[in-house]
Design a protein around this motif. Sequence first.
Motif, mmCIF file in Angstrom:
data_model
loop_
_atom_site.group_PDB
_atom_site.id
_atom_site.type_symbol
_atom_site.label_atom_id
_atom_site.label_comp_id
_atom_site.label_asym_id
_atom_site.label_seq_id
_atom_site.Cartn_x
_atom_site.Cartn_y
_atom_site.Cartn_z
ATOM 1 N N TYR A 164 19.904 -125.688 -103.535
ATOM 2 C CA TYR A 164 21.122 -125.699 -102.731
ATOM 3 C C TYR A 164 20.888 -126.555 -101.497
ATOM 4 C CZ TYR A 164 24.740 -124.282 -99.473
ATOM 5 O OH TYR A 164 25.773 -124.285 -98.558
ATOM 6 N N GLU A 165 21.743 -127.570 -101.315
ATOM 7 C CA GLU A 165 21.619 -128.478 -100.186
ATOM 8 C C GLU A 165 22.847 -128.335 -99.294
ATOM 9 O OE1 GLU A 165 19.035 -131.837 -102.652
ATOM 10 O OE2 GLU A 165 21.162 -132.199 -102.204
ATOM 11 N N PRO A 166 22.694 -127.871 -98.054
ATOM 12 C CA PRO A 166 23.834 -127.682 -97.157
ATOM 13 C C PRO A 166 24.398 -129.010 -96.674
ATOM 14 C CG PRO A 166 21.797 -127.269 -95.990
ATOM 15 C CD PRO A 166 21.415 -127.494 -97.425
ATOM 16 N N SER A 167 25.530 -128.948 -96.006
ATOM 17 C CA SER A 167 26.239 -130.166 -95.591
ATOM 18 C C SER A 167 25.404 -131.017 -94.630
ATOM 19 C CB SER A 167 27.574 -129.806 -94.936
ATOM 20 O OG SER A 167 27.372 -128.920 -93.830
ATOM 21 N N LYS A 168 24.575 -130.394 -93.792
ATOM 22 C CA LYS A 168 23.741 -131.174 -92.868
ATOM 23 C C LYS A 168 22.703 -131.998 -93.636
ATOM 24 C CE LYS A 168 24.008 -128.619 -88.510
ATOM 25 N NZ LYS A 168 23.229 -127.938 -87.448
ATOM 26 N N ILE A 170 23.131 -133.109 -96.777
ATOM 27 C CA ILE A 170 23.907 -134.171 -97.426
ATOM 28 C C ILE A 170 24.266 -135.261 -96.424
ATOM 29 C CG2 ILE A 170 26.045 -134.712 -98.651
ATOM 30 C CD1 ILE A 170 24.104 -133.122 -100.344
ATOM 31 N N ASP A 171 24.708 -134.863 -95.225
ATOM 32 C CA ASP A 171 25.099 -135.845 -94.212
ATOM 33 C C ASP A 171 23.920 -136.709 -93.786
ATOM 34 O OD1 ASP A 171 27.719 -135.127 -94.198
ATOM 35 O OD2 ASP A 171 27.615 -133.882 -92.402
ATOM 36 N N TYR A 172 22.734 -136.092 -93.655
ATOM 37 C CA TYR A 172 21.577 -136.856 -93.179
ATOM 38 C C TYR A 172 21.109 -137.863 -94.222
ATOM 39 C CZ TYR A 172 16.980 -138.015 -91.316
ATOM 40 O OH TYR A 172 15.880 -138.694 -90.844
ATOM 41 N N TYR A 173 20.955 -137.435 -95.460
ATOM 42 C CA TYR A 173 20.380 -138.311 -96.482
ATOM 43 C C TYR A 173 21.411 -139.169 -97.215
ATOM 44 C CZ TYR A 173 15.815 -136.154 -95.898
ATOM 45 O OH TYR A 173 14.604 -135.733 -95.381
ATOM 46 N N GLN A 187 32.756 -144.867 -93.458
ATOM 47 C CA GLN A 187 32.169 -143.626 -92.945
ATOM 48 C C GLN A 187 32.251 -142.543 -94.010
ATOM 49 O OE1 GLN A 187 33.973 -140.617 -92.087
ATOM 50 N NE2 GLN A 187 32.145 -139.589 -91.286
ATOM 51 N N TYR A 188 31.206 -141.732 -94.112
ATOM 52 C CA TYR A 188 31.186 -140.680 -95.136
ATOM 53 C C TYR A 188 30.437 -139.456 -94.641
ATOM 54 C CZ TYR A 188 30.595 -138.194 -99.527
ATOM 55 O OH TYR A 188 30.624 -137.236 -100.500
ATOM 56 N N SER A 189 31.034 -138.291 -94.883
ATOM 57 C CA SER A 189 30.406 -137.007 -94.581
ATOM 58 C C SER A 189 30.658 -136.085 -95.763
ATOM 59 C CB SER A 189 30.994 -136.412 -93.292
ATOM 60 O OG SER A 189 30.418 -135.148 -93.019
ATOM 61 N N GLY A 190 29.593 -135.591 -96.383
ATOM 62 C CA GLY A 190 29.734 -134.794 -97.598
ATOM 63 C C GLY A 190 29.598 -133.301 -97.359
ATOM 64 N N SER A 191 30.083 -132.532 -98.302
ATOM 65 C CA SER A 191 29.969 -131.077 -98.242
ATOM 66 C C SER A 191 28.669 -130.631 -98.902
ATOM 67 C CB SER A 191 31.163 -130.436 -98.948
ATOM 68 O OG SER A 191 31.227 -130.865 -100.300
ATOM 69 N N SER A 192 28.367 -129.357 -98.787
ATOM 70 C CA SER A 192 27.169 -128.798 -99.420
ATOM 71 C C SER A 192 27.296 -128.874 -100.941
ATOM 72 C CB SER A 192 26.976 -127.350 -98.979
ATOM 73 O OG SER A 192 28.107 -126.570 -99.332
ATOM 74 N N ILE A 221 21.706 -135.111 -108.710
ATOM 75 C CA ILE A 221 22.071 -134.835 -107.330
ATOM 76 C C ILE A 221 23.477 -134.230 -107.256
ATOM 77 C CG2 ILE A 221 20.552 -136.671 -106.516
ATOM 78 C CD1 ILE A 221 22.993 -138.408 -106.033
ATOM 79 N N PRO A 222 23.809 -133.538 -106.159
ATOM 80 C CA PRO A 222 25.147 -132.950 -106.020
ATOM 81 C C PRO A 222 26.246 -133.999 -106.065
ATOM 82 C CG PRO A 222 23.631 -132.076 -104.365
ATOM 83 C CD PRO A 222 22.931 -133.218 -105.023
ATOM 84 N N SER A 223 27.426 -133.590 -106.483
ATOM 85 C CA SER A 223 28.554 -134.528 -106.556
ATOM 86 C C SER A 223 28.911 -135.077 -105.177
ATOM 87 C CB SER A 223 29.774 -133.837 -107.176
ATOM 88 O OG SER A 223 30.130 -132.681 -106.424
ATOM 89 N N SER A 224 28.718 -134.254 -104.128
ATOM 90 C CA SER A 224 29.009 -134.727 -102.771
ATOM 91 C C SER A 224 28.035 -135.820 -102.346
ATOM 92 C CB SER A 224 28.952 -133.562 -101.777
ATOM 93 O OG SER A 224 27.703 -132.889 -101.860
ATOM 94 N N ALA A 225 26.830 -135.827 -102.919
ATOM 95 C CA ALA A 225 25.873 -136.905 -102.660
ATOM 96 C C ALA A 225 26.218 -138.128 -103.493
ATOM 97 C CB ALA A 225 24.457 -136.433 -102.966
ATOM 98 N N LYS A 226 26.598 -137.909 -104.751
ATOM 99 C CA LYS A 226 26.960 -139.014 -105.642
ATOM 100 C C LYS A 226 28.169 -139.774 -105.126
ATOM 101 C CE LYS A 226 27.053 -141.614 -109.331
ATOM 102 N NZ LYS A 226 28.158 -142.462 -108.854
ATOM 103 N N ASN A 227 29.072 -139.109 -104.420
ATOM 104 C CA ASN A 227 30.283 -139.749 -103.905
ATOM 105 C C ASN A 227 30.033 -140.614 -102.675
ATOM 106 O OD1 ASN A 227 31.828 -138.561 -105.903
ATOM 107 N ND2 ASN A 227 32.342 -136.768 -104.654
#
Length: 249
Positions: A164-168, A170-173, A187-192, A221-227
Motif C-alpha cells: 500500500y502506497e499513500p498519496s505522499k 505517489i506524489d514524491y516518486y 502538473q500531476y498529483s496522484g492518490s494512494s 505499480i498502482p494506477s495512480s502511478a501509471k497515470n
Amino acid sequence: MKFFLYLFLLLTLPLLAQEKQKITIGIGPYIQSQPYKGASDLVLPSPVIFYDDGLIYARWSRFGIYFLGDKKEEYSWGFSLAVQPRTMGYKPSESSYLIGMQERKSTLEGGLAFSATYKKSKYIEIMLLADMLNNYNSWVARAEIGDKYELGKFTFYPSLILLYEPSKFIDYYYGVKTTESTIFRPQYSGSSGLQYGVQTYIKYPFTKELSALINLRYDRIPSSAKNSPLVDKAYIYSGLFSLIYTFEY
C-alpha cells in the motif's frame, strides 16, 4: 556505515549466547527496471545476508530485532523492529523527459513487522514502515505470503506481495510539481494505491556451503502511478544474481 554496524551486531550478539549460529553471506548484482520515460535500469552491487537467532535477523538487505514472539517445532511467530532500503527514484539527467524535475531519491524505511512460519516453509509477513530519511515523508504497508518447494537440487521460495502506497509516496516518486510542469509535462498529483507483486528465490547448491541464489520479481505499480506523465510502463522488473556461503560459528 549502517551496514557495518548491523553486520557487527550479527556477528557479536550470538557469542553472548554461547551457541553456534548459522549465517549465510554473499554478494551479487541487483538489477531493477524503472517505470519512468527514458530512465535506465538500476544496476547495483548488493550484499546478501540471511540470519535468524530468535533475537536478531537479516533477510537479504532487511535487518530486524525481535521484541515479542515464540518458537515451536512446527511454527514460530514474532513482532520485530525492522529497517530496509527503498530502491526507487531518478536523477533528471537520466532522461531528456526528466530535465527540469527535482531528483527523487532512494531512502531507508523502518518500522514494525510481524512474521510467522509454519513447518519451516509456509510464511506470512506484515510490515508498517516509515520513511526514515524524510524523502517521501510518509509510510507504507506491506504484506507477503509465501512457501517453499524443492525440485531435485533446486529450492524455490515463491511469494505474493501487496504494497500500500499513500498519496505522499505517489506524489514524491510519480508526481509533478507546478514548478516542474511544462507544456509536455503537466502538473500531476496522484492518490494512494496498491502495488501487486510476485517473486521467487531460486537456490542451487554447488557444495554444502556454497550455493547460487537468484531472486526474480515482477511488480505492477498502482494506477495512480501509471497515470503520471512521467511514466510509460505499468510494471517494475527486478532480479538478484548472487553466490552465497553458509557456515556456522
